[in-house]
Design a protein around this motif. Structure first.
Motif, PDB file in Angstrom:
ATOM      1  N   THR A  30       9.690   5.110  -6.877  1.00  0.00           N
ATOM      2  CA  THR A  30      10.873   4.670  -6.136  1.00  0.00           C
ATOM      3  C   THR A  30      11.838   3.953  -7.088  1.00  0.00           C
ATOM      4  O   THR A  30      12.906   3.512  -6.691  1.00  0.00           O
ATOM      5  CB  THR A  30      10.488   3.701  -5.000  1.00  0.00           C
ATOM      6  OG1 THR A  30       9.810   2.591  -5.587  1.00  0.00           O
ATOM      7  CG2 THR A  30       9.594   4.378  -3.982  1.00  0.00           C
ATOM      8  N   HIS A  47      14.516  -3.733   0.545  1.00  0.00           N
ATOM      9  CA  HIS A  47      13.587  -2.601   0.589  1.00  0.00           C
ATOM     10  C   HIS A  47      12.165  -2.968   0.192  1.00  0.00           C
ATOM     11  O   HIS A  47      11.624  -2.397  -0.764  1.00  0.00           O
ATOM     12  CB  HIS A  47      14.091  -1.471  -0.345  1.00  0.00           C
ATOM     13  CG  HIS A  47      15.423  -0.931   0.029  1.00  0.00           C
ATOM     14  ND1 HIS A  47      15.610  -0.071   1.099  1.00  0.00           N
ATOM     15  CD2 HIS A  47      16.650  -1.124  -0.513  1.00  0.00           C
ATOM     16  CE1 HIS A  47      16.887   0.245   1.177  1.00  0.00           C
ATOM     17  NE2 HIS A  47      17.553  -0.388   0.219  1.00  0.00           N
ATOM     18  N   PRO A  48      11.537  -3.899   0.935  1.00  0.00           N
ATOM     19  CA  PRO A  48      10.156  -4.285   0.585  1.00  0.00           C
ATOM     20  C   PRO A  48       9.207  -3.092   0.664  1.00  0.00           C
ATOM     21  O   PRO A  48       8.259  -2.965  -0.129  1.00  0.00           O
ATOM     22  CB  PRO A  48       9.797  -5.343   1.642  1.00  0.00           C
ATOM     23  CG  PRO A  48      10.818  -5.193   2.730  1.00  0.00           C
ATOM     24  CD  PRO A  48      12.035  -4.580   2.149  1.00  0.00           C
ATOM     25  N   ASP A  49       9.456  -2.163   1.622  1.00  0.00           N
ATOM     26  CA  ASP A  49       8.610  -0.979   1.770  1.00  0.00           C
ATOM     27  C   ASP A  49       8.578  -0.125   0.500  1.00  0.00           C
ATOM     28  O   ASP A  49       7.524   0.349   0.073  1.00  0.00           O
ATOM     29  CB  ASP A  49       9.098  -0.141   2.964  1.00  0.00           C
ATOM     30  CG  ASP A  49      10.623   0.075   2.928  1.00  0.00           C
ATOM     31  OD1 ASP A  49      11.354  -0.831   2.420  1.00  0.00           O
ATOM     32  OD2 ASP A  49      11.085   1.147   3.359  1.00  0.00           O
ATOM     33  N   LEU A  50       9.751   0.028  -0.137  1.00  0.00           N
ATOM     34  CA  LEU A  50       9.806   0.864  -1.345  1.00  0.00           C
ATOM     35  C   LEU A  50       9.094   0.194  -2.519  1.00  0.00           C
ATOM     36  O   LEU A  50       8.551   0.868  -3.393  1.00  0.00           O
ATOM     37  CB  LEU A  50      11.255   1.182  -1.716  1.00  0.00           C
ATOM     38  CG  LEU A  50      12.021   2.061  -0.719  1.00  0.00           C
ATOM     39  CD1 LEU A  50      13.435   2.353  -1.214  1.00  0.00           C
ATOM     40  CD2 LEU A  50      11.288   3.386  -0.490  1.00  0.00           C
ATOM     41  N   GLU A  82       6.425  -1.640  -2.133  1.00  0.00           N
ATOM     42  CA  GLU A  82       5.017  -1.337  -1.840  1.00  0.00           C
ATOM     43  C   GLU A  82       4.662   0.061  -2.345  1.00  0.00           C
ATOM     44  O   GLU A  82       3.657   0.259  -3.030  1.00  0.00           O
ATOM     45  CB  GLU A  82       4.758  -1.407  -0.310  1.00  0.00           C
ATOM     46  CG  GLU A  82       4.533  -2.813   0.218  1.00  0.00           C
ATOM     47  CD  GLU A  82       3.516  -3.574  -0.612  1.00  0.00           C
ATOM     48  OE1 GLU A  82       2.367  -3.090  -0.765  1.00  0.00           O
ATOM     49  OE2 GLU A  82       3.869  -4.653  -1.184  1.00  0.00           O
ATOM     50  N   ASP A  83       5.536   1.029  -1.964  1.00  0.00           N
ATOM     51  CA  ASP A  83       5.318   2.426  -2.395  1.00  0.00           C
ATOM     52  C   ASP A  83       5.195   2.511  -3.918  1.00  0.00           C
ATOM     53  O   ASP A  83       4.340   3.206  -4.453  1.00  0.00           O
ATOM     54  CB  ASP A  83       6.489   3.319  -1.966  1.00  0.00           C
ATOM     55  CG  ASP A  83       6.475   3.595  -0.464  1.00  0.00           C
ATOM     56  OD1 ASP A  83       5.477   3.196   0.196  1.00  0.00           O
ATOM     57  OD2 ASP A  83       7.457   4.191   0.026  1.00  0.00           O
ATOM     58  N   HIS A  84       6.080   1.783  -4.581  1.00  0.00           N
ATOM     59  CA  HIS A  84       6.084   1.792  -6.042  1.00  0.00           C
ATOM     60  C   HIS A  84       4.744   1.298  -6.579  1.00  0.00           C
ATOM     61  O   HIS A  84       4.180   1.883  -7.517  1.00  0.00           O
ATOM     62  CB  HIS A  84       7.218   0.910  -6.563  1.00  0.00           C
ATOM     63  CG  HIS A  84       7.216   0.737  -8.058  1.00  0.00           C
ATOM     64  ND1 HIS A  84       7.664   1.721  -8.909  1.00  0.00           N
ATOM     65  CD2 HIS A  84       6.795  -0.294  -8.843  1.00  0.00           C
ATOM     66  CE1 HIS A  84       7.528   1.296 -10.149  1.00  0.00           C
ATOM     67  NE2 HIS A  84       7.001   0.085 -10.152  1.00  0.00           N
ATOM     68  N   LYS A 108       1.968   1.498  -5.142  1.00  0.00           N
ATOM     69  CA  LYS A 108       0.918   2.489  -4.882  1.00  0.00           C
ATOM     70  C   LYS A 108       1.050   3.699  -5.815  1.00  0.00           C
ATOM     71  O   LYS A 108       0.285   4.655  -5.700  1.00  0.00           O
ATOM     72  CB  LYS A 108       1.002   2.956  -3.428  1.00  0.00           C
ATOM     73  CG  LYS A 108       0.477   1.927  -2.445  1.00  0.00           C
ATOM     74  CD  LYS A 108       0.547   2.501  -1.037  1.00  0.00           C
ATOM     75  CE  LYS A 108       0.501   1.393   0.002  1.00  0.00           C
ATOM     76  NZ  LYS A 108       1.323   1.711   1.170  1.00  0.00           N
TER      77      LYS A 108
END
Ligand code: ADP
Ligand code: MG
Length: 485
Positions: free
Chosen positions: A453, A440-443, A445-447, A449
């Motif tokens: 997550t 989950h690399p996307d999550l 990133e979200d974290h 920002k």
């Protein structure tokens, strides 16, 4: 009932269990089931034998006298109370009457009755020997001399008690003192506590401090349980009120009755006019003995911390609530158990919580005592340590405790059986976390920002371990691994 004041005075007998031998002989002072096995020639009054006073018994007697704030005598004397009965081979009991003075006179006891503080004055406390016990069968009776000569303390109160509840609260407080002071187990199931209750009623509004206004005293002999004391008093109050209401109270003579457990009534035994003359005189076989100040002071210094003092420590030093402290000190064996867990390193508040919630509830439900409990202080401390080290969660520890009590197996065995052991091993958790983050690399990133997550990852680890991963360690590892990316 509302028109009357009830006056109750108690004569409480308590066997001293904490001496090796009897009060005037070398026979063992031990509660045993085999009749007539702890008996000496002195207890049987064989010709030529002489009593020897047990120093320890006198010390216990003086100790309780001091605890109750009584005045101690300068000399120790005993007296003979003469009567014939099969439970007393000498045909007299060695006791202490008011003259010469007993081990203590004029003290008082403050105690709590349903949240109210009460005070009862103590008239005197004296040391004597118990009689043998008789068992009655249909066509014959047996005598057991094991009890003959067991040291016995008799405490006589002023008639300051006003209800059955107060009488029971008084007796419970005294039992507690006997236990804490190391004088007696004070176990009424073993017959170590027996009471005579004196009851009268008088019209409300009259001066209670003037004996001229008191009603006619009715003595109920040999009540052997606190429940019996409550029932006997309530029965007498009702019976006496009825006599008042039907106008025959004034004809009633001072009398002795007995409590009958089968019918739940008191039964007339004898009137005071036929009172027995015991022909008391000073016991010539026991010389009077000086009670020195040094001796008194060393006895006073030996008085251990009683329930109230322990309660203060629990509140002030351990931060327990007054309620919990009271619950724990009410029974010495529970308080001792609690203190044992502290000696083994337990946190005072957590240990108290276990006791007052789960353990006492279990004892109540199963009608057992803490000494019969399978869970030892050691095991309780083990269980608490498993929680504090993260081996199991505190939620799971409840489940473990119930199983331990129910199945009588050690906490560590139950933890294995239930499979509730937490995973607190770094590598095991890290091996789950790393591939999870890879997925989950996307999550991540979200974290970064600022979106939350984090809880998602914790949830996934919990799912993968069926809730067994140690939550704080899991969070820590996820944080570490995220920071690396
Ligand atoms: P006795 O000499 O008959 O044994 P005591 O005066 O020694 O009588 O008292 C024995 C017990 O009876 C004591 O506990 C005392 O407080 C209590 N007592 C005395 N008078 C009364 C009364 N009128 N009502 C209730 N209890 C009483
Ligand atoms: Mg009496």
């Amino acid at each position: 009932m509302d028109n009357y004041v009830v006056m109750i005075g108690l004569e409480m007998h308590c066997e001293i269990s904490e001496t090796n031998t009897k009060v005037f002989s070398g026979a063992k002072n031990e509660y045993v089931d085999v009749p007539n096995s702890n008996v000496s020639a002195v207890d049987m009054a064989f010709p030529g034998v002489l009593p020897v006073v047990n120093k320890k018994a006198v010390e216990h007697a003086l100790k309780i006298s001091m605890i109750l704030g009584c005045t101690q005598p300068e000399y120790m004397y005993f007296e003979r109370k003469n009567y014939y009965y099969p439970d007393m081979p000498k045909n007299y009991q060695i006791t202490q009457e008011t003259k010469p003075i007993p081990v203590g006179i004029y003290g008082s006891l403050k105690f709590d009755c349903k949240g109210e503080e009460k005070t009862v004055r103590i008239n005197n406390i004296h040391l004597e020997e118990d009689a043998a016990s008789l068992d009655h069968y249909e066509t014959f009776s047996t005598v057991n001399y094991n009890r003959a000569g067991v040291p016995l303390l008799e405490l006589v109160t002023e008639p300051d008690i006003r209800s059955a509840d107060e009488a029971v609260a008084f007796l419970e407080t005294m039992r507690c003192i006997y236990q804490y002071a190391g004088i007696s187990e004070a176990d009424s199931r073993k017959g170590q506590i027996r009471c005579d209750v004196n009851v009268s009623i008088m019209e409300k509004g009259k001066d209670e401090s003037d004996p001229k206004n008191w009603g006619t005293k009715v003595e109920v002999k040999n009540v052997n349980s606190f429940g019996g004391v409550r029932d006997a008093i309530n029965y007498e109050i009702e019976r006496q009120i009825e006599l008042k209401e039907n106008g025959t109270y004034d004809e009633m003579e001072q009398q002795t009755r007995r409590w009958d457990e089968d019918t739940f009534t008191t039964i007339f035994m004898r009137s005071k006019v036929d009172a027995i003359d015991y022909r008391y005189f000073v016991e010539p076989n026991i010389p009077k003995y000086k009670i020195s100040n040094e001796w008194k002071e060393s006895i006073r210094a030996s008085i251990p911390k009683l329930a109230n003092e322990r309660k203060e420590i629990y509140m002030n030093e351990y931060g327990l609530s007054e309620y919990d402290s009271k619950v724990i000190v009410k029974d010495k064996s529970i308080s001792d158990y609690y203190e044992e867990t502290l000696k083994l390193g337990a946190d005072p508040k957590i240990s108290a919580n276990w006791l007052t919630s789960v353990i006492l509830g279990h004892l109540n439900k199963t009608e057992t005592t803490i000494n019969e409990l399978f869970l030892t202080p050691n095991m309780l401390v083990d269980l608490m340590n498993m929680v504090s080290s993260g081996k199991i969660s505190s939620k799971q520890s409840k489940e473990v405790m119930y199983k331990v009590l129910e199945e009588e197996k050690e906490p560590k065995v139950i933890v294995k059986e239930l499979g509730v052991e937490q995973i607190s091993d770094d590598k095991t958790i890290r091996d789950i976390v790393i591939p999870l983050l890879d997925e989950h690399p996307d999550l991540i990133e979200d974290h970064k920002k600022g979106k939350n997550t984090f809880d998602f990852f914790v949830g996934q680890v919990m799912k993968a371990t069926r809730g067994k991963a140690n939550p704080s360690l899991t969070s820590q590892i996820i944080r570490e691994e995220m920071d690396k990316r």
